[in-house]
Design a protein around this motif. Structure first.
Motif, PDB file in Angstrom:
ATOM      1  N   MET A   1       1.081 -31.431  17.272  1.00  0.00           N
ATOM      2  CA  MET A   1       0.498 -31.914  17.168  1.00  0.00           C
ATOM      3  C   MET A   1       1.012 -33.592  16.513  1.00  0.00           C
ATOM      4  O   MET A   1       2.317 -33.172  16.356  1.00  0.00           O
ATOM      5  N   THR A   2       0.974 -34.923  16.979  1.00  0.00           N
ATOM      6  CA  THR A   2       1.279 -35.846  16.275  1.00  0.00           C
ATOM      7  C   THR A   2       2.177 -36.297  14.499  1.00  0.00           C
ATOM      8  O   THR A   2       0.811 -35.343  14.259  1.00  0.00           O
ATOM      9  N   VAL A   3       3.232 -36.934  15.041  1.00  0.00           N
ATOM     10  CA  VAL A   3       3.554 -37.105  13.260  1.00  0.00           C
ATOM     11  C   VAL A   3       2.771 -38.126  12.871  1.00  0.00           C
ATOM     12  O   VAL A   3       2.520 -37.920  11.465  1.00  0.00           O
ATOM     13  N   ARG A   4       1.712 -39.299  13.314  1.00  0.00           N
ATOM     14  CA  ARG A   4       0.876 -39.311  13.107  1.00  0.00           C
ATOM     15  C   ARG A   4      -0.224 -38.848  12.328  1.00  0.00           C
ATOM     16  O   ARG A   4      -0.550 -38.905  11.526  1.00  0.00           O
ATOM     17  N   THR A   5      -0.701 -37.844  12.793  1.00  0.00           N
ATOM     18  CA  THR A   5      -1.762 -36.316  12.349  1.00  0.00           C
ATOM     19  C   THR A   5      -1.611 -35.957  11.576  1.00  0.00           C
ATOM     20  O   THR A   5      -1.990 -36.104  10.819  1.00  0.00           O
ATOM     21  N   ARG A   6       0.230 -35.963  11.361  1.00  0.00           N
ATOM     22  CA  ARG A   6       0.735 -34.934  10.353  1.00  0.00           C
ATOM     23  C   ARG A   6       0.096 -36.177   8.741  1.00  0.00           C
ATOM     24  O   ARG A   6       0.683 -35.489   8.020  1.00  0.00           O
ATOM     25  N   ALA A   7       1.046 -36.746   8.860  1.00  0.00           N
ATOM     26  CA  ALA A   7       0.831 -38.199   8.719  1.00  0.00           C
ATOM     27  C   ALA A   7      -0.602 -38.541   7.342  1.00  0.00           C
ATOM     28  O   ALA A   7      -0.508 -38.443   6.005  1.00  0.00           O
ATOM     29  N   LEU A   8      -0.830 -38.853   8.189  1.00  0.00           N
ATOM     30  CA  LEU A   8      -3.243 -38.792   7.935  1.00  0.00           C
ATOM     31  C   LEU A   8      -3.312 -37.913   7.090  1.00  0.00           C
ATOM     32  O   LEU A   8      -3.493 -38.251   6.391  1.00  0.00           O
ATOM     33  N   GLU A   9      -2.960 -36.430   7.975  1.00  0.00           N
ATOM     34  CA  GLU A   9      -3.315 -36.010   7.063  1.00  0.00           C
ATOM     35  C   GLU A   9      -2.835 -35.683   5.590  1.00  0.00           C
ATOM     36  O   GLU A   9      -3.667 -35.144   4.132  1.00  0.00           O
ATOM     37  N   GLY A  10      -1.394 -36.202   5.475  1.00  0.00           N
ATOM     38  CA  GLY A  10      -0.284 -35.981   4.308  1.00  0.00           C
ATOM     39  C   GLY A  10      -1.036 -37.265   3.327  1.00  0.00           C
ATOM     40  O   GLY A  10      -1.430 -36.555   2.156  1.00  0.00           O
ATOM     41  N   LEU A  11      -1.577 -38.272   3.312  1.00  0.00           N
ATOM     42  CA  LEU A  11      -2.460 -39.418   2.951  1.00  0.00           C
ATOM     43  C   LEU A  11      -3.755 -38.793   2.295  1.00  0.00           C
ATOM     44  O   LEU A  11      -4.039 -39.017   1.460  1.00  0.00           O
ATOM     45  N   ALA A  12      -4.326 -37.750   3.313  1.00  0.00           N
ATOM     46  CA  ALA A  12      -5.577 -37.910   3.148  1.00  0.00           C
ATOM     47  C   ALA A  12      -5.826 -36.649   1.638  1.00  0.00           C
ATOM     48  O   ALA A  12      -6.081 -36.420   0.247  1.00  0.00           O
ATOM     49  N   ALA A  13      -4.301 -36.207   1.891  1.00  0.00           N
ATOM     50  CA  ALA A  13      -3.950 -34.459   0.567  1.00  0.00           C
ATOM     51  C   ALA A  13      -3.806 -35.563  -0.127  1.00  0.00           C
ATOM     52  O   ALA A  13      -3.932 -34.702  -1.744  1.00  0.00           O
ATOM     53  N   GLY A  14      -2.456 -36.364  -0.267  1.00  0.00           N
ATOM     54  CA  GLY A  14      -2.156 -36.768  -1.293  1.00  0.00           C
ATOM     55  C   GLY A  14      -3.420 -37.424  -2.191  1.00  0.00           C
ATOM     56  O   GLY A  14      -2.893 -37.889  -3.657  1.00  0.00           O
ATOM     57  N   ALA A  15      -4.452 -38.367  -1.219  1.00  0.00           N
ATOM     58  CA  ALA A  15      -5.423 -38.609  -2.494  1.00  0.00           C
ATOM     59  C   ALA A  15      -6.366 -38.028  -3.214  1.00  0.00           C
ATOM     60  O   ALA A  15      -6.011 -38.393  -4.090  1.00  0.00           O
ATOM     61  N   VAL A  16      -6.723 -36.334  -2.654  1.00  0.00           N
ATOM     62  CA  VAL A  16      -6.678 -35.670  -2.807  1.00  0.00           C
ATOM     63  C   VAL A  16      -6.346 -35.428  -4.569  1.00  0.00           C
ATOM     64  O   VAL A  16      -7.034 -34.949  -5.787  1.00  0.00           O
ATOM     65  N   GLY A  17      -5.512 -35.383  -3.968  1.00  0.00           N
ATOM     66  CA  GLY A  17      -3.933 -34.667  -4.986  1.00  0.00           C
ATOM     67  C   GLY A  17      -3.482 -35.671  -5.878  1.00  0.00           C
ATOM     68  O   GLY A  17      -3.950 -35.147  -7.189  1.00  0.00           O
ATOM     69  N   THR A  18      -3.946 -36.549  -6.335  1.00  0.00           N
ATOM     70  CA  THR A  18      -3.633 -38.266  -7.137  1.00  0.00           C
ATOM     71  C   THR A  18      -5.350 -38.138  -7.851  1.00  0.00           C
ATOM     72  O   THR A  18      -5.691 -38.038  -8.870  1.00  0.00           O
ATOM     73  N   THR A  19      -6.599 -37.861  -7.212  1.00  0.00           N
ATOM     74  CA  THR A  19      -7.769 -38.002  -7.707  1.00  0.00           C
ATOM     75  C   THR A  19      -7.566 -37.196  -8.429  1.00  0.00           C
ATOM     76  O   THR A  19      -7.428 -36.733 -10.214  1.00  0.00           O
TER      77      THR A  19
END
Length: 162
Positions: A1-19
Motif C-alpha cells: 500500500m502506498t504512503v499516500r493511501t496510508r496518509a489518507l486513511e490517517g486523515l480520515a481517522a484523524g477527522a473522526v478522532g477530532t469529532t
C-alpha cells in the motif's frame, strides 16, 4: 500500500478522532456547566502578532474571525496527528489484536495531547504545571476519546483492505 493511501486513511481517522474529541469536550461543558477554553483564540491572536499580521475587520468582525480560526487550529492539529499516525502505523508494525489497538489509541491520544498542549505552553498561553486535577481531566479525557476513535477507524480501514 502506498504512503499516500496510508496518509489518507490517517486523515480520515484523524477527522473522526477530532469529532470524538469535540463531542466529549462539549458534553463535559454541558454536564459541568463550564465555559469553553479561550486558549485557541489566544493562540490565533498570539500567532498573528508574532507573524506581524493583523486579523482584519472592525472589533466584532475581528473577534468573530478569531472565534472561527481558533477551532480551525484544533481541527488542523487533529488532522495532522491522524495523518502522522496513519503513516507511522504503516512503517511500524504494532502487535495484532487488542494490544495493538490499545498501543495505537494511546499513541494517538498522547500525540494529539502533545500537539495541542506543547504549542500553548510554548506561546505562553497555558502552563500545564499550574493545572488543577479537573483541568487535566478536561484535557486528557477528550484526547483519549480522540485516540480511541482514531485507532478504531484506522484499524478498521486496514482490516477492510485485507
Amino acid at each position: 500500500m502506498t504512503v499516500r493511501t496510508r496518509a489518507l486513511e490517517g486523515l480520515a481517522a484523524g477527522a473522526v478522532g477530532t469529532t470524538a474529541l469535540n463531542a466529549v469536550t462539549y458534553l463535559d461543558m454541558a454536564v459541568r456547566g463550564r465555559a469553553a477554553s479561550e486558549a485557541p483564540q489566544e493562540a490565533v491572536e498570539t500567532l498573528a502578532d508574532r507573524a506581524g499580521v493583523s486579523v482584519p475587520g472592525d472589533h466584532d468582525e475581528r473577534d468573530n474571525r478569531i472565534a472561527g480560526l481558533g477551532p480551525l487550529l484544533g481541527l488542523g492539529t487533529g488532522l495532522a496527528v491522524g495523518l502522522g499516525i496513519g503513516v507511522l502505523t504503516a512503517a511500524v508494525k504494532a502487535p495484532a489484536g487488542r494490544a495493538g489497538a490499545c498501543i495505537v489509541a494511546l499513541g494517538a491520544a498522547a500525540a494529539a495531547l502533545a500537539a495541542s498542549d506543547a504549542p500553548m505552553a510554548a506561546l505562553g498561553i497555558s502552563d500545564p504545571r499550574e493545572w488543577e486535577p479537573a483541568d487535566w481531566a478536561a484535557d486528557i479525557v477528550p484526547h483519549l476519546a480522540y485516540g480511541a476513535a482514531t485507532a478504531a477507524v484506522l484499524l478498521t480501514l486496514r482490516r477492510a483492505r485485507r
